[in-house]
Design a protein around this motif. Structure first.
Motif, short mmCIF file in Angstrom:
data_model
loop_
_atom_site.label_atom_id
_atom_site.label_comp_id
_atom_site.label_asym_id
_atom_site.label_seq_id
_atom_site.Cartn_x
_atom_site.Cartn_y
_atom_site.Cartn_z
N ALA A 8 -56.01 133.12 18.69
CA ALA A 8 -56.42 133.31 17.11
C ALA A 8 -57.61 133.03 16.80
O ALA A 8 -58.61 132.71 17.71
CB ALA A 8 -55.64 131.88 16.81
N ILE A 9 -58.11 133.44 15.78
CA ILE A 9 -59.39 133.47 15.14
C ILE A 9 -59.21 133.03 13.73
O ILE A 9 -58.29 132.96 12.97
CB ILE A 9 -60.00 134.80 14.53
N VAL A 32 -58.42 129.78 20.86
CA VAL A 32 -58.91 129.71 19.46
C VAL A 32 -60.32 130.15 19.61
O VAL A 32 -61.21 129.60 20.25
CB VAL A 32 -58.85 128.41 18.76
N ILE A 33 -60.76 131.14 18.53
CA ILE A 33 -62.22 131.39 18.39
C ILE A 33 -62.66 130.72 17.02
O ILE A 33 -62.12 131.32 15.92
CB ILE A 33 -62.28 133.05 18.25
N THR A 76 -64.35 140.07 20.15
CA THR A 76 -64.53 138.83 21.08
C THR A 76 -63.02 138.69 21.48
O THR A 76 -62.85 138.32 22.75
CB THR A 76 -65.12 137.95 20.59
N ALA A 77 -62.00 138.79 20.63
CA ALA A 77 -60.92 138.22 21.12
C ALA A 77 -60.40 139.49 21.98
O ALA A 77 -59.69 138.98 23.08
CB ALA A 77 -59.82 138.14 19.72
N VAL A 78 -60.63 140.45 21.68
CA VAL A 78 -59.75 141.72 22.43
C VAL A 78 -60.54 141.59 23.75
O VAL A 78 -59.89 142.16 24.88
CB VAL A 78 -59.75 143.00 21.69
N ALA A 125 -58.68 142.75 11.71
CA ALA A 125 -57.54 142.41 12.43
C ALA A 125 -56.31 143.21 12.32
O ALA A 125 -55.67 143.34 13.47
CB ALA A 125 -57.17 140.99 11.62
N ALA A 126 -56.16 143.70 11.22
CA ALA A 126 -54.74 144.65 11.11
C ALA A 126 -54.90 145.96 11.79
O ALA A 126 -54.03 146.25 12.52
CB ALA A 126 -54.76 144.93 9.76
N ASN A 127 -56.20 146.54 12.08
CA ASN A 127 -56.28 147.67 12.92
C ASN A 127 -56.02 147.28 14.25
O ASN A 127 -55.58 148.19 14.88
CB ASN A 127 -57.40 148.19 12.60
#
Length: 255
Positions: A8-9, A32-33, A76-78, A125-127
Motif C-alpha cells: 500500500a501507498i 506500507v509506503i 518503489t512499491a513495484v 497507480a491505475a496504470n
C-alpha cells in the motif's frame, strides 16, 4: 490480517488520519509506503509503526503533487515488492480565506495538492494496477464537499471535485478490476486540530454523536473500502462525521 501480502501507498501520512490509516494497514499485514512532505514527520511516523507493526513501513519523503515523485512512489512499491495493491490519496492542504480577497497563489496551491496530486497519483497507480488485474484506490474527501463552511470555498470545491473524480473513474477502471471510492471526514481530532482553541468542546456540542471523530474512526472506514470485503463497492462516498451533516449546526463564529 485482512491485508497480508498487500502493498500500500498512503500520502500525507506523517500524522493524523493518514498516519492512523498506515498504522492500521500495517498491523493487519500490509507493507506500507508512508509519504509526507515533512522529512522528520515522515521518518518518525514510520519508526513508530515499525516498532509495533507486523510488516515493514517505508518512509518516503516528497511532494505528493509532484509528478516525478508520484511515479517514484509507485516505482518503489513495484521495484521492491513486485506489485501495488492499495493507494490512498490522503495528502491535502487547507488554506482558509475570505472569498472576496482570496489570492491566486493560495488558490493554485490548494488546487495543485488536492486536485492535481490526487488525479495523477490515481493515474500512476491505475496504470500499474491494470497490469496486475486489480487494485483499490481511495481518495480522502471532506464533509465540506457536501456542506458549506465560511472561508473554505476553494478547499471545499476541491473535495467535491475528488468525489466526482471517483465517480467518473468507475467508467475508466472497473474493466481492470480496480475499485475507487472516497471517504469524507467531518471534524476530526488530530495533532493539527488540537491546536485550535476549544476545537473538541465546540464540535462535541454540535455533533449529534457527542464528539468529533478520532483518526481511528476515519481509518476504519478507509480500510473497509480498500479491503477485499469492498471489492464490489466502487464510485461511492462515505461521510464520517458523527451525524453533523444531517443537521449542519455551525460553530459560533462561522455562521
Amino acid at each position: 490480517m485482512r491485508f497480508k501480502d498487500k502493498v500500500a501507498i498512503v500520502t500525507g501520512a506523517g500524522q493524523g488520519i493518514g498516519f492512523e490509516i498506515c498504522r492500521m494497514l500495517n498491523l493487519e499485514g500490509a507493507v506500507v509506503i508512508l509519504n509526507d512532505v515533512d522529512p522528520e514527520l515522515c521518518r518518525q511516523a514510520a519508526e513508530k509503526i515499525n516498532a509495533a507493526g507486523h510488516e515493514v513501513c517505508i518512509p518516503l519523503t516528497g511532494d505528493a503533487a509532484d509528478l516525478n515523485f508520484i511515479q517514484e512512489l509507485v516505482d518503489t512499491a513495484v521495484n521492491r515488492y513486485g506489485k501495488l495493491d492499495v493507494v490512498i490519496a490522503n495528502a491535502g492542504i487547507t488554506l482558509y480565506g475570505d472569498f472576496f480577497s482570496y489570492s491566486k497563489d493560495a488558490f493554485d496551491q490548494v488546487m495543485r495538492v488536492n486536485l492535481a496530486g490526487t488525479f495523477f497519483l490515481a493515474q500512476a497507480a491505475a496504470n500499474q494496477m491494470k497490469k496486475q488485474n486489480g487494485g483499490s484506490i481511495l481518495f480522502t474527501s471532506s464533509v465540506v464537499g457536501h456542506r458549506a463552511l465560511k472561508d473554505l470555498a476553494v478547499y471545499a470545491m476541491t473535495k467535491a471535485a475528488v468525489e466526482m473524480l471517483a465517480t467518473n473513474l468507475v467508467i475508466e477502471l472497473s474493466a481492470y478490476g480496480i475499485n475507487v471510492n472516497t471517504v469524507a471526514p467531518g471534524a476530526t481530532l488530530t495533532e493539527r486540530t488540537a491546536e485550535e482553541a476549544d476545537y473538541e468542546k465546540v464540535w462535541s456540542e454540535i455533533t449529534p454523536m457527542g464528539r468529533p471523530a478520532y483518526a481511528a474512526d476515519i481509518a476504519t472506514a478507509a480500510l473497509f473500502f480498500v479491503s477485499d470485503a469492498a471489492r464490489h463497492v466502487t464510485g461511492q462516498h462515505l461521510i464520517v462525521d458523527g451525524g453533523w451533516s444531517a443537521i449542519s449546526t455551525l460553530p459560533q463564529g462561522l455562521k
